[in-house]
Design a protein around this motif. Structure first.
Motif, PDB file in Angstrom:
ATOM      1  N   GLU A 115      48.543  64.278  67.350  1.00  0.00           N
ATOM      2  CA  GLU A 115      47.564  65.292  66.964  1.00  0.00           C
ATOM      3  C   GLU A 115      46.296  64.300  66.506  1.00  0.00           C
ATOM      4  O   GLU A 115      45.219  64.558  66.704  1.00  0.00           O
ATOM      5  CB  GLU A 115      47.890  66.418  66.125  1.00  0.00           C
ATOM      6  N   LEU A 139      40.356  78.681  61.240  1.00  0.00           N
ATOM      7  CA  LEU A 139      40.661  77.690  62.406  1.00  0.00           C
ATOM      8  C   LEU A 139      41.697  76.996  62.272  1.00  0.00           C
ATOM      9  O   LEU A 139      41.955  76.210  61.192  1.00  0.00           O
ATOM     10  CB  LEU A 139      39.399  76.775  62.706  1.00  0.00           C
ATOM     11  N   ALA A 140      42.563  77.092  63.252  1.00  0.00           N
ATOM     12  CA  ALA A 140      43.821  75.964  63.154  1.00  0.00           C
ATOM     13  C   ALA A 140      44.302  76.163  64.346  1.00  0.00           C
ATOM     14  O   ALA A 140      43.982  76.720  65.563  1.00  0.00           O
ATOM     15  CB  ALA A 140      44.814  76.669  62.228  1.00  0.00           C
ATOM     16  N   GLY A 141      45.364  75.112  64.541  1.00  0.00           N
ATOM     17  CA  GLY A 141      46.119  74.970  66.066  1.00  0.00           C
ATOM     18  C   GLY A 141      45.116  74.252  66.568  1.00  0.00           C
ATOM     19  O   GLY A 141      44.141  74.154  66.742  1.00  0.00           O
ATOM     20  N   GLU A 169      50.595  79.758  62.287  1.00  0.00           N
ATOM     21  CA  GLU A 169      49.846  78.665  61.335  1.00  0.00           C
ATOM     22  C   GLU A 169      48.325  79.195  61.162  1.00  0.00           C
ATOM     23  O   GLU A 169      47.752  79.248  60.116  1.00  0.00           O
ATOM     24  CB  GLU A 169      49.926  77.196  61.969  1.00  0.00           C
ATOM     25  N   HIS A 200      40.910  74.844  69.635  1.00  0.00           N
ATOM     26  CA  HIS A 200      41.532  75.476  68.461  1.00  0.00           C
ATOM     27  C   HIS A 200      41.709  76.804  68.434  1.00  0.00           C
ATOM     28  O   HIS A 200      40.931  77.693  69.411  1.00  0.00           O
ATOM     29  CB  HIS A 200      40.661  75.139  67.188  1.00  0.00           C
ATOM     30  N   TYR A 250      38.201  59.735  59.912  1.00  0.00           N
ATOM     31  CA  TYR A 250      39.148  60.787  59.221  1.00  0.00           C
ATOM     32  C   TYR A 250      39.810  61.721  60.064  1.00  0.00           C
ATOM     33  O   TYR A 250      38.903  62.466  60.758  1.00  0.00           O
ATOM     34  CB  TYR A 250      38.386  61.252  57.831  1.00  0.00           C
ATOM     35  N   ALA A 304      43.216  75.478  56.037  1.00  0.00           N
ATOM     36  CA  ALA A 304      43.068  74.920  57.327  1.00  0.00           C
ATOM     37  C   ALA A 304      42.904  73.266  56.985  1.00  0.00           C
ATOM     38  O   ALA A 304      43.096  72.462  57.965  1.00  0.00           O
ATOM     39  CB  ALA A 304      41.669  75.369  58.002  1.00  0.00           C
ATOM     40  N   ARG A 349      36.128  66.080  61.715  1.00  0.00           N
ATOM     41  CA  ARG A 349      35.697  64.861  62.776  1.00  0.00           C
ATOM     42  C   ARG A 349      34.470  64.351  62.487  1.00  0.00           C
ATOM     43  O   ARG A 349      33.403  64.455  62.920  1.00  0.00           O
ATOM     44  CB  ARG A 349      35.371  65.919  64.106  1.00  0.00           C
ATOM     45  N   GLY A 361      43.067  64.817  60.617  1.00  0.00           N
ATOM     46  CA  GLY A 361      44.524  65.219  59.783  1.00  0.00           C
ATOM     47  C   GLY A 361      44.949  66.372  60.697  1.00  0.00           C
ATOM     48  O   GLY A 361      44.446  66.853  61.679  1.00  0.00           O
ATOM     49  N   GLY A 362      46.177  67.069  60.094  1.00  0.00           N
ATOM     50  CA  GLY A 362      46.805  68.253  61.002  1.00  0.00           C
ATOM     51  C   GLY A 362      47.393  69.066  59.914  1.00  0.00           C
ATOM     52  O   GLY A 362      48.155  68.202  59.050  1.00  0.00           O
ATOM     53  N   GLY A 363      47.943  70.271  60.254  1.00  0.00           N
ATOM     54  CA  GLY A 363      48.535  71.211  59.203  1.00  0.00           C
ATOM     55  C   GLY A 363      50.150  70.982  59.668  1.00  0.00           C
ATOM     56  O   GLY A 363      50.433  71.141  60.878  1.00  0.00           O
ATOM     57  N   GLU A 415      33.909  73.782  62.304  1.00  0.00           N
ATOM     58  CA  GLU A 415      34.297  74.682  61.426  1.00  0.00           C
ATOM     59  C   GLU A 415      33.539  75.404  60.436  1.00  0.00           C
ATOM     60  O   GLU A 415      32.887  74.564  59.605  1.00  0.00           O
ATOM     61  CB  GLU A 415      35.553  74.351  60.826  1.00  0.00           C
TER      62      GLU A 415
HETATM   63  C1  LIG Z   1      42.204  68.521  59.475  1.00  0.00           C
HETATM   64  C2  LIG Z   1      41.604  68.563  60.527  1.00  0.00           C
HETATM   65  O1  LIG Z   1      41.585  69.731  61.293  1.00  0.00           O
HETATM   66  C3  LIG Z   1      42.011  71.026  60.943  1.00  0.00           C
HETATM   67  C4  LIG Z   1      43.350  71.283  61.037  1.00  0.00           C
HETATM   68  C5  LIG Z   1      43.724  71.827  62.327  1.00  0.00           C
HETATM   69  C6  LIG Z   1      45.192  71.977  62.867  1.00  0.00           C
HETATM   70  O2  LIG Z   1      46.027  71.806  61.803  1.00  0.00           O
HETATM   71  O3  LIG Z   1      45.588  72.261  63.874  1.00  0.00           O
HETATM   72  C7  LIG Z   1      42.563  72.404  63.158  1.00  0.00           C
HETATM   73  C8  LIG Z   1      41.399  72.457  62.985  1.00  0.00           C
HETATM   74  C9  LIG Z   1      41.066  72.049  61.459  1.00  0.00           C
HETATM   75  O4  LIG Z   1      41.115  73.222  60.803  1.00  0.00           O
HETATM   76  C10 LIG Z   1      40.839  67.537  61.200  1.00  0.00           C
HETATM   77  O5  LIG Z   1      40.434  67.654  62.203  1.00  0.00           O
HETATM   78  O6  LIG Z   1      40.959  66.477  60.638  1.00  0.00           O
END
Ligand SMILES: C=C(O[C@@H]1C=C(C(=O)O)C=C[C@H]1O)C(=O)O
Length: 354
Positions: free
Chosen positions: A334, A178-180, A199, A233, A317, A259, A305, A319-321, A163
Motif C-alpha cells: 500500500e 477517509l480510509a481504505g 477501518e 478510498h 511520505y 485516518a 500524498r 503511510g497506511g492504517g 482529504e
Molecule cells: C496515511 C495515508 O493515508 C491515509 C490512510 C489511508 C488508509 O489507511 O487506507 C487512506 C487514506 C488516508 O486517510 C497516506 O497516504 O500516507
C-alpha cells in the motif's frame, strides 16, 4: 503562465509563498509574502494560509497574504499513465518497514491500541524543477487539493491531498472520514472488504464523538468511493450545524484523526513518536486557507500524498492504517502504491539526470 513567472522570481529572491488549487477547480491562487519572516498563528484568528506539523516541535507556518494573485490554469490533456517508475528504489527499506508493521500489530493484538497509522519516508537524490513538477501534479490530481509552499525555513512542500480536515464557516462545518485504499482499475467497480469498511467506520465514529458537544446538529452522508490519482478510498462526509465552538476548538478536536494517527489518538500519537523511526514533520499535519475572503471561511486539508523538496533530495511520505488482521506484505505494498502516485511525477526529471 504569468502567475508562475511571478512566483519563480519570488522564489529566486528567497521570499515565502504558497500556490494552491482546490479540488475540482481550474483556478490557482498564490499568496506571496514581501519579507522572509516566519509568521505563525497564535489563536487561529489571523488571515492567510497555514501549514501545521503532525505534532509539536515545528512551527505552524502562516504565509501572509501581502499580495494575492489568481489565475486560471489550463491543465487539460491526457494524464500520464501511473508508471512503475523507480520500483527499485521503492523496494529499499522493506524489511525494516515490515518489521515495524509486525511490532505495531502485536501492540494491536494485545489490545493496547485499536488502530495505528504507520508511515515511512522515501528519500531520493533528485533535483527536479519544482514549478514543472507542480504543473504535472495539477494535471495528475484534478480531484485533489494541490499545493506548493515555499519558505526558507522548510524548503518546498508540495502535495495533492484527497482529504479535507475541516471546512469552517460561520454557520456550518464539514469534514470527511477517509480510509481504505486500493488501486483504481479502469472500467472496474471497486470491491471493499469488511476489514476496510470497518477501518473507515472507526474514523467516522471518532469524528462523530469528537464533534459531540461542539455542534447542535450532525449530518452523516452515505459512504462512497473517492478517487485520488491512481488510488481509491472510502469516504463519508460529515456536516455539523448550530455551532457551539470556534475554529480553534474544531481543529483541536479533529487533528489528528484516526485516518492518519490511530485509536485512541493520544496513545497512538505517543506510539508513533517513539516507534516510527523518523520525524513526520509536516506530513499528516494540516494546511489551507485561514479566515479567508470576506466571509472569513477556513478550508483545511490533511497533508497527505506530499513531499519535501530540498537542495538535491526529495523526501516522499507515505503511510497506511493498521488494524487487527492487517497483512504486513499488503501494508508495504500500500505504501509502494501511494509512493508511485508521487514518484512518477519525476519521470521526466529523472530522465534528465542521466
Ligand atoms: C496515511 C495515508 O493515508 C491515509 C490512510 C489511508 C488508509 O489507511 O487506507 C487512506 C487514506 C488516508 O486517510 C497516506 O497516504 O500516507
Amino acid at each position: 503562465m504569468e502567475l508562475f513567472n511571478r512566483l519563480k522570481k519570488h522564489y529566486r529572491e528567497g521570499l515565502p509563498f504558497v500556490l494552491y488549487r482546490k479540488p475540482g477547480s481550474s483556478v490557482c491562487t498564490a499568496l506571496m509574502q514581501n519579507s522572509d519572516s516566519l509568521d505563525t498563528t497564535v489563536d487561529f484568528s489571523e488571515t492567510g494560509f497555514v501549514m501545521a506539523p503532525f505534532s509539536e516541535g515545528l512551527p505552524v507556518i502562516r504565509v501572509r497574504p501581502d499580495e494575492v494573485l489568481t489565475e486560471k490554469i489550463r491543465t487539460a490533456g491526457d494524464r500520464m499513465p501511473f508508471s512503475r517508475f523507480m520500483e527499485h528504489s521503492g523496494q529499499s527499506g522493506k524489511a525494516e518497514y515490515i518489521d515495524r508493521v509486525r511490532k505495531a500489530l502485536e501492540v494491536i493484538k494485545a489490545k493496547e491500541l485499536q488502530k495505528i497509522v504507520l508511515s515511512r519516508k522515501i528519500s531520493i537524490n533528485l533535483k527536479p524543477d519544482p514549478f514543472y513538477t507542480f504543473q504535472v501534479l495539477l494535471r495528475q490530481f484534478p480531484e485533489a487539493f494541490c499545493y506548493f509552499l515555499y519558505h526558507q525555513k522548510t524548503g518546498i512542500w508540495m502535495g495533492a491531498s484527497p482529504e479535507t480536515l475541516l471546512r469552517y464557516g460561520k454557520d456550518e462545518i464539514s469534514t470527511v472520514s477517509l480510509a481504505g485504499t486500493q488501486k483504481a482499475v479502469k472500467g472496474m467497480d471497486p470491491v471493499w472488504s469488511t476489514k476496510e469498511k470497518k477501518e473507515q467506520a472507526y474514523v467516522t465514529r471518532f469524528i462523530e464523538q469528537a464533534l459531540d458537544g461542539l455542534a447542535g446538529s450532525l449530518d452523516i452522508s452515505g459512504t462512497e468511493t473517492a478517487k485520488a490519482g491512481n488510488l481509491l478510498h472510502l469516504k463519508t462526509v460529515i456536516r455539523a450545524g448550530d455551532l457551539k465552538a470556534g475554529l480553534r476548538q474544531f481543529i483541536h478536536a479533529l487533528h489528528p484523526t484516526p485516518a492518519v494517527c490511530g485509536i485512541p489518538a493520544d496513545k497512538a500519537r505517543a506510539y508513533l513518536l517513539a516507534n516510527e523511526g523518523y520525524p513526520r514533520a509536516y506530513y499528516t499535519g494540516y494546511l489551507g486557507e485561514l479566515n479567508w475572503n470576506e466571509d472569513r471561511n477556513s478550508h483545511l486539508f490533511v497533508n497527505l500524498r506530499c513531499m519535501n523538496l530540498l537542495d538535491d533530495q526529495v523526501h516522499v511520505y507515505v503511510g497506511g492504517g493498521l488494524v487487527e488482521g492487517s497483512d504486513p506484505e499488503q501494508e508495504w505494498q500500500e505504501t509502494v502504491n501511494k509512493s508511485e502516485s508521487m514518484l512518477h511525477l519525476f519521470r521526466n526529471s529523472a530522465e534528465g539526470l542521466g
